[in-house]
Structure formats: structure tokens, C-alpha cells
Design a protein around this motif. Structure first.
Motif, short mmCIF file in Angstrom:
data_model
loop_
_atom_site.label_atom_id
_atom_site.label_comp_id
_atom_site.label_asym_id
_atom_site.label_seq_id
_atom_site.Cartn_x
_atom_site.Cartn_y
_atom_site.Cartn_z
N LEU A 244 0.81 -1.22 0.00
CA LEU A 244 0.00 0.00 0.00
C LEU A 244 0.84 1.26 0.00
O LEU A 244 0.35 2.34 -0.34
CB LEU A 244 -0.95 0.00 1.20
N HIS B 142 0.76 2.41 -3.39
CA HIS B 142 -0.53 2.95 -3.80
C HIS B 142 -0.72 4.38 -3.35
O HIS B 142 -1.59 5.08 -3.87
CB HIS B 142 -1.66 2.08 -3.21
N HIS C 189 -4.78 6.20 -0.49
CA HIS C 189 -5.53 4.99 -0.78
C HIS C 189 -6.52 4.69 0.35
O HIS C 189 -6.22 4.89 1.53
CB HIS C 189 -4.56 3.82 -0.95
N ARG C 190 -7.70 4.23 -0.01
CA ARG C 190 -8.76 4.03 1.00
C ARG C 190 -8.39 2.98 2.05
O ARG C 190 -8.94 2.98 3.15
CB ARG C 190 -10.06 3.63 0.31
N ASN C 191 -7.48 2.07 1.72
CA ASN C 191 -7.07 1.05 2.69
C ASN C 191 -5.84 1.44 3.50
O ASN C 191 -5.40 0.70 4.37
CB ASN C 191 -6.79 -0.27 1.98
N LYS D 254 -3.31 3.04 6.19
CA LYS D 254 -3.40 3.26 7.63
C LYS D 254 -2.17 4.06 8.08
O LYS D 254 -1.23 4.25 7.30
CB LYS D 254 -3.48 1.92 8.37
N THR E 206 1.14 2.92 7.07
CA THR E 206 1.51 3.12 5.66
C THR E 206 2.37 4.37 5.54
O THR E 206 3.38 4.38 4.84
CB THR E 206 0.26 3.26 4.78
N TRP F 59 -1.41 -8.64 0.20
CA TRP F 59 -2.21 -9.19 1.29
C TRP F 59 -1.66 -10.55 1.70
O TRP F 59 -1.44 -11.43 0.86
CB TRP F 59 -3.67 -9.33 0.86
N ASP G 174 -1.14 -5.39 -6.61
CA ASP G 174 -2.07 -5.90 -5.60
C ASP G 174 -2.01 -7.42 -5.70
O ASP G 174 -1.39 -7.97 -6.60
CB ASP G 174 -3.49 -5.39 -5.88
#
Length: 235
Positions: free
Chosen positions: A115, A118, A122-124, A126, A129, A153, A173
Motif C-alpha cells: 500500500l 498505492h 488509498h482508501r485502505n 493506515k 503506511t 495481502w 495488488d
């Protein structure tokens, strides 16, 4: 035989000035240590909790490589830093600057996260990140040879028929097993000449194939980071 040291600093404890860092738990640590020992390497990891400067200095004195796997997980549970970017910068100055001064030759394999590529919007994403993004930048700016790995993941289930792939695509991803992460980290250490100066996301190809993954070839096919080209990092 390669002498490997593993540090897993906890971002939430980055500002704790009593220690070199506070050691936590990262997802593939058991698989990485087991595979390293199976391959005949020496492997040192501090106990979970506060790591003294003296212990860190002794551990790194004769190390050939450092696995740096920052985490938000401790033996007491999960912690999220209040300011992720600041936590990453603090760890950079506290951990990386000390290593750079004493052991500028030490190969550092940073286990980051996909991420980061990204972007922080990015919406995911945290707080950790942002921490990893700051730590990546600090590592690239230092004198140590580096390899930055960004697992996608994570899955604890490993299908040996699936192939491991590395990509420099920052929008990568996918899914990757902890066993595949361990194998990639150790290949980077064992083949520094192929892995140094490169950043790659790790994922498993979900279509089973025959034969083993040639991870050295995967590393060799990657373009080196801009900073590595600028500094002439070749190994």
C-alpha cells in the motif's frame, strides 16, 4: 553461511528513548527464521520488548544482513501510531542512522507493504503506511545497500504449486503467503548482487505452474531504484 539479524521495531514505541527500539512481531518471522536455519544460516532476533543500544550494536557487529520488519504488533496486542509519518522518521534517525555510522556496508532488507506504492490517499491505507513510506525514503537516502520488499495481502496458507512474482509496479495488488515472503527475503540476502537497490511488491501467481520460482531471475529483471542508479549502488 550468512549471519542474519532481524529487528522488528514497533511504530507506536518509536519515541521511547530508553531503547534502540522496541521489538515486536511481524507476520512472517517464524517462517523466515525456520527457512534461514534450514539453509544453514545463523539467525539472531532480540526478545520481544525493549532492545538496548548495547545489544543492537553487538548483534550487528558481525552481521552480514539485517531484516528490518517494522510492525504495529506487540506481545500485548496491536498498536497504531498517532502520527505515522513521524514514527517512521524517528525510527529512521534512531535505527538507520546508527547503523549507517557503524556499518555502512550492511545490507538492509526492509519488509514494507504494497500500500506504500498505492499512496497515502488509498482508501485502505493506515498510519503505518505513512510510517513505512517515511522509513523507505530514509533508507534510500542512506549509505547502506538496501532491498525494499512490499508484500501484498498476506496468507498463512502456502500452496507450493503457486509461483512467487516480484514487480516494480507501484500499483501492484494480490495475495502472498508468509512462506513466499520468507523465501523472497532470504533470496535477497543470499543474492545481494541481484537484489540491492531494488523495490518490489511480492505476490503469488494464482495459476498453478510446474517447477520452482527463480527468485534470483525475478530480482534481476527489476529496474533499480532511482536513488540506487544515482549513487551507483551495484551490490
Amino acid at each position: 553461511m550468512v549471519h542474519i539479524v532481524e529487528f522488528s521495531p514497533v511504530f507506536a514505541e518509536a519515541a521511547d528513548e530508553r531503547y534502540h527500539h522496541v521489538n515486536g512481531i511481524w507476520n512472517a518471522r517464524e517462517q523466515t527464521e525456520r527457512l534461514a536455519r534450514e539453509r544453514g544460516h545463523a539467525y539472531v532476533r532480540p526478545e520481544d520488548g525493549g532492545v538496548t543500544v548495547e545489544f543492537a550494536d553487538r548483534a550487528l557487529l558481525e552481521a552480514d544482513a539485517l531484516i528490518l520488519a517494522p510492525t504495529v504488533a506487540t506481545a500485548a496486542g496491536m498498536w497504531q501510531p498517532a502520527d505515522g509519518a513521524a514514527a517512521g522518521r524517528v525510527l529512521g534517525h534512531r535505527v538507520l542512522d546508527r547503523i549507517a555510522a557503524a556499518r555502512p556496508d550492511l545490507h538492509i532488507v526492509l519488509v514494507s507493504h504494497f500500500l506504500v506504492g498505492h499512496g497515502v490517499a488509498h482508501r485502505n491505507a493506515k498510519p503505518n503506511t505513512w510510517s513505512l513510506r517515511a522509513l523507505e525514503a530514509h533508507l534510500r537516502a542512506g549509505p547502506n545497500p538496501w532491498t525494499i520488499l512490499r508484500p501484498t495481502w498476506l496468507s498463512t496458507i502456502h500452496d507450493p504449486s503457486y509461483q512467487t512474482r516480484l514487480t516494480g509496479d507501484r500499483h501492484a495488488d494480490g495475495l502472498v503467503s508468509t512462506d513466499s515472503v520468507a523465501a523472497t527475503v532470504l533470496t535477497a540476502i543470499e543474492h545481494r548482487e541481484a537484489a540491492a537497490g531494488r523495490t518490489a511488491a511480492i505476490f503469488n501467481l494464482s495459476i498453478p505452474e510446474t517447477g520452482a520460482t527463480d527468485l534470483v531471475a525475478e530480482f534481476t529483471a527489476l529496474e533499480r531504484d532511482f536513488e540506487a542508479e544515482l549513487a551507483g549502488v551495484t551490490e
